[in-house]
Design a protein around this motif. Structure first.
Motif, PDB file in Angstrom:
ATOM      1  N   LEU A  61      -7.824  63.905 -39.612  1.00  0.00           N
ATOM      2  CA  LEU A  61      -7.464  62.492 -39.722  1.00  0.00           C
ATOM      3  C   LEU A  61      -8.002  61.698 -38.522  1.00  0.00           C
ATOM      4  CD1 LEU A  61      -5.211  60.155 -38.777  1.00  0.00           C
ATOM      5  CD2 LEU A  61      -6.128  60.149 -41.071  1.00  0.00           C
ATOM      6  N   ILE A  62      -7.836  62.258 -37.318  1.00  0.00           N
ATOM      7  CA  ILE A  62      -8.307  61.558 -36.119  1.00  0.00           C
ATOM      8  C   ILE A  62      -9.823  61.393 -36.162  1.00  0.00           C
ATOM      9  CG2 ILE A  62      -8.580  61.733 -33.612  1.00  0.00           C
ATOM     10  CD1 ILE A  62      -5.799  63.105 -33.584  1.00  0.00           C
ATOM     11  N   GLY A  63     -10.528  62.437 -36.576  1.00  0.00           N
ATOM     12  CA  GLY A  63     -11.980  62.354 -36.666  1.00  0.00           C
ATOM     13  C   GLY A  63     -12.424  61.269 -37.648  1.00  0.00           C
ATOM     14  N   GLY A  82     -19.428  61.164 -36.351  1.00  0.00           N
ATOM     15  CA  GLY A  82     -19.697  62.540 -35.976  1.00  0.00           C
ATOM     16  C   GLY A  82     -18.523  63.472 -36.042  1.00  0.00           C
ATOM     17  N   GLU A  83     -17.353  63.034 -35.565  1.00  0.00           N
ATOM     18  CA  GLU A  83     -16.193  63.937 -35.513  1.00  0.00           C
ATOM     19  C   GLU A  83     -15.775  64.378 -36.915  1.00  0.00           C
ATOM     20  OE1 GLU A  83     -12.987  62.727 -32.623  1.00  0.00           O
ATOM     21  OE2 GLU A  83     -14.208  60.910 -32.577  1.00  0.00           O
ATOM     22  N   GLY A  84     -15.613  63.415 -37.802  1.00  0.00           N
ATOM     23  CA  GLY A  84     -15.195  63.758 -39.156  1.00  0.00           C
ATOM     24  C   GLY A  84     -16.226  64.588 -39.877  1.00  0.00           C
ATOM     25  N   TYR A  85     -17.498  64.233 -39.717  1.00  0.00           N
ATOM     26  CA  TYR A  85     -18.538  64.982 -40.410  1.00  0.00           C
ATOM     27  C   TYR A  85     -18.704  66.379 -39.819  1.00  0.00           C
ATOM     28  CZ  TYR A  85     -22.282  65.000 -43.798  1.00  0.00           C
ATOM     29  OH  TYR A  85     -23.039  65.263 -44.902  1.00  0.00           O
ATOM     30  N   GLN A  86     -18.447  66.541 -38.524  1.00  0.00           N
ATOM     31  CA  GLN A  86     -18.522  67.854 -37.895  1.00  0.00           C
ATOM     32  C   GLN A  86     -17.493  68.795 -38.507  1.00  0.00           C
ATOM     33  OE1 GLN A  86     -20.608  69.257 -35.706  1.00  0.00           O
ATOM     34  NE2 GLN A  86     -19.423  71.176 -35.829  1.00  0.00           N
ATOM     35  N   ILE A  87     -16.269  68.313 -38.712  1.00  0.00           N
ATOM     36  CA  ILE A  87     -15.223  69.139 -39.331  1.00  0.00           C
ATOM     37  C   ILE A  87     -15.621  69.495 -40.761  1.00  0.00           C
ATOM     38  CG2 ILE A  87     -12.805  69.139 -40.098  1.00  0.00           C
ATOM     39  CD1 ILE A  87     -12.248  67.256 -37.716  1.00  0.00           C
ATOM     40  N   TRP A  88     -16.213  68.555 -41.470  1.00  0.00           N
ATOM     41  CA  TRP A  88     -16.670  68.808 -42.838  1.00  0.00           C
ATOM     42  C   TRP A  88     -17.743  69.902 -42.850  1.00  0.00           C
ATOM     43  CZ3 TRP A  88     -15.096  68.344 -47.503  1.00  0.00           C
ATOM     44  CH2 TRP A  88     -15.949  68.218 -48.595  1.00  0.00           C
ATOM     45  N   MET A  89     -18.617  69.888 -41.882  1.00  0.00           N
ATOM     46  CA  MET A  89     -19.657  70.915 -41.792  1.00  0.00           C
ATOM     47  C   MET A  89     -19.050  72.274 -41.437  1.00  0.00           C
ATOM     48  SD  MET A  89     -22.729  68.807 -39.876  1.00  0.00           S
ATOM     49  CE  MET A  89     -23.797  70.237 -39.825  1.00  0.00           C
ATOM     50  N   GLU A  90     -18.014  72.283 -40.591  1.00  0.00           N
ATOM     51  CA  GLU A  90     -17.356  73.535 -40.202  1.00  0.00           C
ATOM     52  C   GLU A  90     -16.720  74.240 -41.396  1.00  0.00           C
ATOM     53  OE1 GLU A  90     -14.513  72.549 -37.248  1.00  0.00           O
ATOM     54  OE2 GLU A  90     -15.997  71.948 -35.746  1.00  0.00           O
ATOM     55  N   THR A  91     -16.345  73.463 -42.411  1.00  0.00           N
ATOM     56  CA  THR A  91     -15.706  74.046 -43.605  1.00  0.00           C
ATOM     57  C   THR A  91     -16.676  74.037 -44.783  1.00  0.00           C
ATOM     58  OG1 THR A  91     -14.697  71.863 -43.977  1.00  0.00           O
ATOM     59  CG2 THR A  91     -13.335  73.546 -42.943  1.00  0.00           C
ATOM     60  N   ASN A  92     -17.973  74.187 -44.466  1.00  0.00           N
ATOM     61  CA  ASN A  92     -19.022  74.378 -45.474  1.00  0.00           C
ATOM     62  C   ASN A  92     -19.183  73.197 -46.427  1.00  0.00           C
ATOM     63  OD1 ASN A  92     -19.549  77.035 -44.484  1.00  0.00           O
ATOM     64  ND2 ASN A  92     -17.769  77.775 -45.661  1.00  0.00           N
ATOM     65  N   LYS A  93     -18.821  72.004 -45.949  1.00  0.00           N
ATOM     66  CA  LYS A  93     -18.942  70.805 -46.793  1.00  0.00           C
ATOM     67  C   LYS A  93     -18.306  71.013 -48.163  1.00  0.00           C
ATOM     68  CE  LYS A  93     -23.297  69.256 -44.663  1.00  0.00           C
ATOM     69  NZ  LYS A  93     -24.684  68.813 -44.937  1.00  0.00           N
ATOM     70  N   ASP A  94     -17.110  71.582 -48.129  1.00  0.00           N
ATOM     71  CA  ASP A  94     -16.435  71.931 -49.390  1.00  0.00           C
ATOM     72  C   ASP A  94     -14.966  71.525 -49.308  1.00  0.00           C
ATOM     73  OD1 ASP A  94     -16.218  73.489 -51.979  1.00  0.00           O
ATOM     74  OD2 ASP A  94     -14.786  74.592 -50.740  1.00  0.00           O
ATOM     75  N   GLY A  95     -14.504  70.744 -50.297  1.00  0.00           N
ATOM     76  CA  GLY A  95     -13.128  70.255 -50.277  1.00  0.00           C
ATOM     77  C   GLY A  95     -12.097  71.365 -50.327  1.00  0.00           C
ATOM     78  N   LYS A  96     -12.329  72.379 -51.144  1.00  0.00           N
ATOM     79  CA  LYS A  96     -11.346  73.461 -51.271  1.00  0.00           C
ATOM     80  C   LYS A  96     -11.237  74.254 -49.969  1.00  0.00           C
ATOM     81  CE  LYS A  96      -9.880  77.285 -54.202  1.00  0.00           C
ATOM     82  NZ  LYS A  96      -9.476  78.111 -53.052  1.00  0.00           N
ATOM     83  N   THR A  97     -12.386  74.537 -49.351  1.00  0.00           N
ATOM     84  CA  THR A  97     -12.351  75.273 -48.078  1.00  0.00           C
ATOM     85  C   THR A  97     -11.616  74.459 -47.011  1.00  0.00           C
ATOM     86  OG1 THR A  97     -14.478  76.306 -48.609  1.00  0.00           O
ATOM     87  CG2 THR A  97     -13.767  76.384 -46.311  1.00  0.00           C
ATOM     88  N   THR A  98     -11.877  73.170 -46.979  1.00  0.00           N
ATOM     89  CA  THR A  98     -11.208  72.291 -46.010  1.00  0.00           C
ATOM     90  C   THR A  98      -9.702  72.249 -46.279  1.00  0.00           C
ATOM     91  OG1 THR A  98     -13.195  70.910 -45.954  1.00  0.00           O
ATOM     92  CG2 THR A  98     -11.200  69.998 -44.979  1.00  0.00           C
ATOM     93  N   ALA A  99      -9.325  72.096 -47.549  1.00  0.00           N
ATOM     94  CA  ALA A  99      -7.902  72.042 -47.904  1.00  0.00           C
ATOM     95  C   ALA A  99      -7.214  73.360 -47.619  1.00  0.00           C
ATOM     96  CB  ALA A  99      -7.749  71.659 -49.370  1.00  0.00           C
ATOM     97  N   ASP A 100      -7.873  74.481 -47.913  1.00  0.00           N
ATOM     98  CA  ASP A 100      -7.280  75.794 -47.623  1.00  0.00           C
ATOM     99  C   ASP A 100      -6.976  75.925 -46.132  1.00  0.00           C
ATOM    100  OD1 ASP A 100      -7.358  76.642 -50.240  1.00  0.00           O
ATOM    101  OD2 ASP A 100      -9.234  77.766 -50.039  1.00  0.00           O
ATOM    102  N   ASN A 101      -7.902  75.491 -45.307  1.00  0.00           N
ATOM    103  CA  ASN A 101      -7.718  75.565 -43.857  1.00  0.00           C
ATOM    104  C   ASN A 101      -6.558  74.685 -43.398  1.00  0.00           C
ATOM    105  OD1 ASN A 101      -8.639  76.275 -41.087  1.00  0.00           O
ATOM    106  ND2 ASN A 101      -9.097  74.080 -40.996  1.00  0.00           N
TER     107      ASN A 101
END
Length: 734
Positions: free
Chosen positions: A528-530, A472-491
């Motif tokens: 990483l923790i998630g 849940g924790e890791g997937y929640q963060i992925w959902m917060e950044t629109n399930k997109d690698g670039k958005t996650t990396a930018d953040n």
């Protein structure tokens, strides 16, 4: 289940029986060659005795072989401690000495005097003094009623007692390793020298010629070598680095043959192979080549595409990422070859046929049926259960390993766990130690490269790994950044304190309580923790529980194979201990209408030459030497030999191992395997498994004629065994 592993009796009896294993298969313990292999080796062409290979009472071949840094093999080639290994084994040391001003990777380096030889803190050379069988002591009191944890605890206590009572000198160390799935144990007394200096390296255009395109491939034209020197205290014993140290006087060094090789010549490779798994059941092989290898290849393929793009257009990034890229690509291409090799040779079908023969042997004998009936089916079922967790595990470890910011975040989390275990008062000391070890990491780090790698790998990870294996924790963060690698990396890269050494130092230099709170807020450590928490609970925990049962049954299955298939000769899997393998020089045919010869020459280098290409450029001086055919005493019939292949059974860790002739002379330097044969770690097939060696004559030619480092050749003992002649040492003109 039998409690005593009667290896000597079993293997001794097998010498006189039919041997189903290929004559060139196997990684053999050197101290057992006299009883197990000498007769066969002499039948294949060996001219010396097993006692010349391994001897504790006088200098022997083993005394010239070292574990180089714990990750490769090296060999001593002069009475002054001169050490030869691969260019790729010395690559990290060479890179650390390289700058834009002194670019040893591009231009090479040759010390003209011993004072010019460059120290390498942390680099070691370890010799084997002797090997002893300690199975009886190691397994004393270990009953079949113990669970895995209890069994290992009892063995650990026994091993501690063995180590404490082992006879050794004060400067020597004791290592005990399990063999045959922990059914047998051997003790190794070692000597580790800690002052190892860089003597010389050709430019990467020779030492890494062909780079990733040619890696694992044949024909090969790579001069994959570098030279170091082992230094000792004035008493010739191991010593920390000091200007007062002197070159090691070895018990033995390898003479060098100038006679070259011919097809069907007997050869040996002596070194420290890392890891093989030759006795796995069919489901384990299937999991490897149909599940785990594709996962690992997919992750590294995505990362390498990004890194390669940056390296081709930025010379600074090319230097920074040279060693990382080489290491990453090496395993990536090996896994591809492993998948293809097993498929090409029908490896899985051969394994199933082997298991059929094993099962028939069990069923035909009431005692064996009672002991081992159903064992193989149970083991295969466990591998089926393990499969989804094993694949998810590889995706996670490859993500964290190859995404540098997540790897750094993982290290920071480990630091904080260490503090919690040892107490908050230890935080300043542990933090400072961590920062000291981390500073050099950022010297070879690019946020631009890592950001693009992070983007690619996150997209791949969340696509390929089921959400019930992420948590849940890791997937929640992925959902917060629109399930997109670039958005996650930018953040992450816009807000994290882990993108530079100064920012990381400032982040960790605050009070422990503040850091312990803010580690959950930094986007890199939070992600990483998630991911780590989800991995620990949903993947690692069930994986390890199944693996524990597998380990227990795999040990029984190993014993069962040796009890049931008495017409097979068994050798222990590689485990980074000293081994000798032997075979013959020869080409091979990997597929229809394709036939490979056993040797390449400098002509082939010129055929591949592409001016300005970082993989296939050729130095001007080498081109001139080729044009004038100025090969000196190293050429053969107007050609300059470069590489050759033979059927020696090798693996990772054998890089840098000496290729030896029938007399124990150095004829080449092992550095690779053919792509079709990389599956030899789990499925050796003598029809296509070939190890690749740089011809020692090419090494000497590059050192002498190309680099002008003739003084190094003068240290060596050059011989003509096929002509029974020693080459006189050439002296410099007065």
């Amino acid at each position: 289940m039998r409690q005593t592993f009667k290896l000597y009796l079993l293997l001794g009896a097998l010498i006189a029986t039919h041997i189903s294993a290929s004559a060139t298969e196997g990684m053999w313990l050197p101290h057992l060659l006299g009883s197990l292999n000498e007769k066969e080796m002499k039948g294949m062409g060996l001219k010396i005795n097993a006692s010349d290979i391994y001897n504790v009472n006088k200098g022997s071949l083993k005394d010239a072989i070292v574990s180089f840094g714990g990750f490769c093999t090296g060999e001593i080639i002069s009475s002054k401690g001169l050490l030869l290994t691969n260019h790729h084994c010395g690559y990290d040391a060479i890179q650390k000495h390289t700058t834009l001003e002194n670019n040893y990777l591009d231009r090479g380096f040759w010390a003209r005097t011993q004072r010019e030889e460059l120290p390498n803190p942390g680099l070691t050379a370890t010799f084997i003094v002797r090997i002893e069988d300690v199975t009886k002591q190691a397994l004393a009191g270990v009953s079949g009623n113990l669970d895995e944890r209890g069994r290992q605890s009892a063995i650990d206590k026994n091993l501690a007692a063995i180590k404490s009572s082992a006879k050794k000198e004060s400067w020597q160390e004791v290592l005990i390793k399990p063999f045959f799935e922990a059914n047998q144990y051997f003790l190794f007394v070692t000597e580790t020298y800690k002052d190892v200096r860089l003597v010389g390296t050709p430019p990467s255009s020779i030492g890494k010629f062909g780079a990733d395109t040619d890696n694992w491939m044949w024909p090969r034209h790579t001069g994959d070598f570098s030279m170091f020197r082992v230094y000792a205290g004035k008493d010739n014993k191991p010593a920390e680095y000091s200007l007062d140290n002197v070159p090691l006087q070895p018990k033995h060094f390898l003479p060098i043959s100038l006679d070259g090789v011919a097809e069907n010549d007997f050869t040996m490779v002596f070194g420290f192979p890392g890891r093989t798994n030759e006795y796995l059941p069919s489901r384990a092989m299937q999991l490897t080549v149909e599940g785990q290898d594709p996962a690992r290849v997919g992750v590294r393929d995505a990362a390498l595409k990004v890194i390669d793009g940056y390296m081709r257009k930025d010379s600074q990034i090319k230097i920074q990422y040279a060693a990382k890229q080489a290491s990453m690509a090496n395993a990536w291409k090996k896994w591809i070859g492993e998948m293809q090799g097993v498929q090409q040779t029908g490896g899985l079908q051969r394994k199933l046929a082997y298991e059929k023969r094993f099962t028939e042997g069990v069923q035909a004998n009431p005692a064996l049926r009672k002991e081992y009936g159903g064992l193989l089916d149970s083991l295969n079922k466990l591998y089926d259960d393990l499969a989804p967790y094993a694949v998810a595990r590889d995706y996670y470890t490859e993500l964290v390993r190859n995404t540098e910011i997540l790897n750094m975040a993982n290290n920071v989390v480990n630091l904080m766990q260490d503090v919690r275990a040892k107490g908050e008062a230890e935080y300043p000391a542990l933090r400072d130690k961590f920062l000291a070890s981390t500073e050099s990491t950022f010297k070879n780090y690019s946020t631009a490269v890592d950001k693009d790698v992070t983007t690619a790998l996150l997209d791949l990870y969340f696509k390929e790994v089921p959400s019930n294996k992420i948590g849940g924790e890791g997937y929640q963060i992925w959902m917060e950044t629109n399930k997109d690698g670039k958005t996650t990396a930018d953040n992450i890269f816009s807000k994290s304190a882990l993108t530079s050494y100064d920012a990381l130092k400032a982040f960790l230099s605050r009070p422990y309580a503040t850091v312990a709170t803010d580690i959950w807020k930094d986007p890199a450590t939070r992600l990483l923790i998630g991911l780590r928490n989800g991995y620990a609970e949903l993947v690692s925990k069930p994986h390890d529980a199944i693996q524990s049962d597998i380990n227990r049954l795999q040990r029984r299955y190993m014993q069962a194979q040796m009890d049931v298939l008495k017409d097979r000769r068994f050798y222990p899997d590689a485990n980074s201990t000293l081994r000798l393998t032997y075979g013959k020089v020869g080409g091979y045919s990997p597929r229809d209408a394709v036939e490979y010869d056993f040797m390449t020459t400098l002509d082939g280098v010129m055929e591949k030459y592409k001016p300005g290409d970082y993989e296939f450029d050729v130095p001007e001086k080498l081109r001139q030497l080729h044009a004038s055919k100025d090969y000196g005493q190293y050429g053969q019939n107007g050609k300059m030999p470069v590489c050759f292949i033979a059927s020696n059974h090798t693996t990772g860790g054998n890089s840098g191992s000496p290729a030896l002739d029938a007399h124990g002379n150095l004829i080449g330097l092992n550095f690779d395997r053919t792509w079709e044969g990389t599956m030899s770690d789990i499925n050796y097939d003598a029809s296509i498994c070939r190890n690749i060696m740089v011809d020692i004559r090419y090494v000497l030619f590059v050192v002498d004629k190309f680099a002008g480092a003739t003084h190094l050749v003068e240290e060596m003992k050059l011989v003509h065994p096929k002509k029974s002649k020693v080459v006189p040492v050439r002296r410099k003109a007065a």
